[in-house]
Design an enzyme around this catalytic site. Structure first.
Site, PDB file in Angstrom:
ATOM      1  N   CYS A 142       2.030  82.197  35.772  1.00 49.72           N
ATOM      2  CA  CYS A 142       2.093  82.883  37.057  1.00 49.72           C
ATOM      3  C   CYS A 142       2.430  81.835  38.114  1.00 49.72           C
ATOM      4  O   CYS A 142       2.603  80.665  37.803  1.00 49.72           O
ATOM      5  CB  CYS A 142       0.812  83.651  37.374  1.00 49.72           C
ATOM      6  N   CYS A 149       6.235  84.786  38.149  1.00 50.42           N
ATOM      7  CA  CYS A 149       6.752  83.443  38.442  1.00 50.42           C
ATOM      8  C   CYS A 149       8.242  83.483  38.747  1.00 50.42           C
ATOM      9  O   CYS A 149       8.871  82.459  38.950  1.00 50.42           O
ATOM     10  CB  CYS A 149       6.452  82.462  37.315  1.00 50.42           C
ATOM     11  N   CYS A 183      10.832  80.336  35.172  1.00 47.76           N
ATOM     12  CA  CYS A 183      10.548  80.110  33.759  1.00 47.76           C
ATOM     13  C   CYS A 183      11.829  79.845  32.989  1.00 47.76           C
ATOM     14  O   CYS A 183      12.734  80.670  32.986  1.00 47.76           O
ATOM     15  CB  CYS A 183       9.868  81.338  33.149  1.00 47.76           C
TER      16      CYS A 183
END
Length: 142
Positions: free
Chosen positions: A13, A87, A91
């Protein structure tokens, strides 16, 4: 107990201070050493959210000793499952990983009363994840 975990899971997150920490706490509690558990944040906070710590304490899981960690490419590469929780595009994506995006409200700045339903939704999703991992059997590549 197996000597090699059935799977490796990375929860990500934004701040690694609430959602991903609660998810990691539940997965560790529910799966024990059957699953390797990691969590990280694209912009990690200074500490785990006190309301998340209290909400987890209410269900008998202590995450008070955890520290937010920065998301690294190595952590993603070492994981079979990468579960993102807000996020965004931070990523990295690698072939052969299973990516899941859990749309969960951010508990940042909320009191424990508002964090409880987020915690309960995370528990439900982690329970389903454990069932999926158990059904898939041991990881074939390490």
């Amino acid at each position: 107990m197996p000597s090699t975990p059935a799977a490796s899971v990375l929860f990500v997150c934004l701040h690694n201070a609430g959602r991903s920490q609660m998810a990691a706490g539940f997965l560790t509690h529910l799966a024990g050493d059957r699953v390797e558990v990691r969590s990280a944040g694209s912009i990690p906070g200074d500490q785990v959210n006190p309301a998340a710590i209290e909400a987890m304490r209410e269900v008998g899981i202590d995450i008070s000793g955890r520290q937010p960690k920065v998301l690294t490419t190595e952590a993603v590469q070492a994981s079979d499952y990468v579960i993102t929780m807000g996020c965004g595009d931070a990523c990295p994506v690698f072939p052969g990983k299973k990516y899941l995006d859990w749309a969960l409200e951010d508990p940042a700045g909320k009191g424990v009363e508002a964090v409880r339903p987020i915690r309960d939704e995370i528990k439900t999703r982690v329970e389903a994840l454990v069932a999926e991992i158990d059904a898939a059997g041991p990881a074939s590549t390490r």
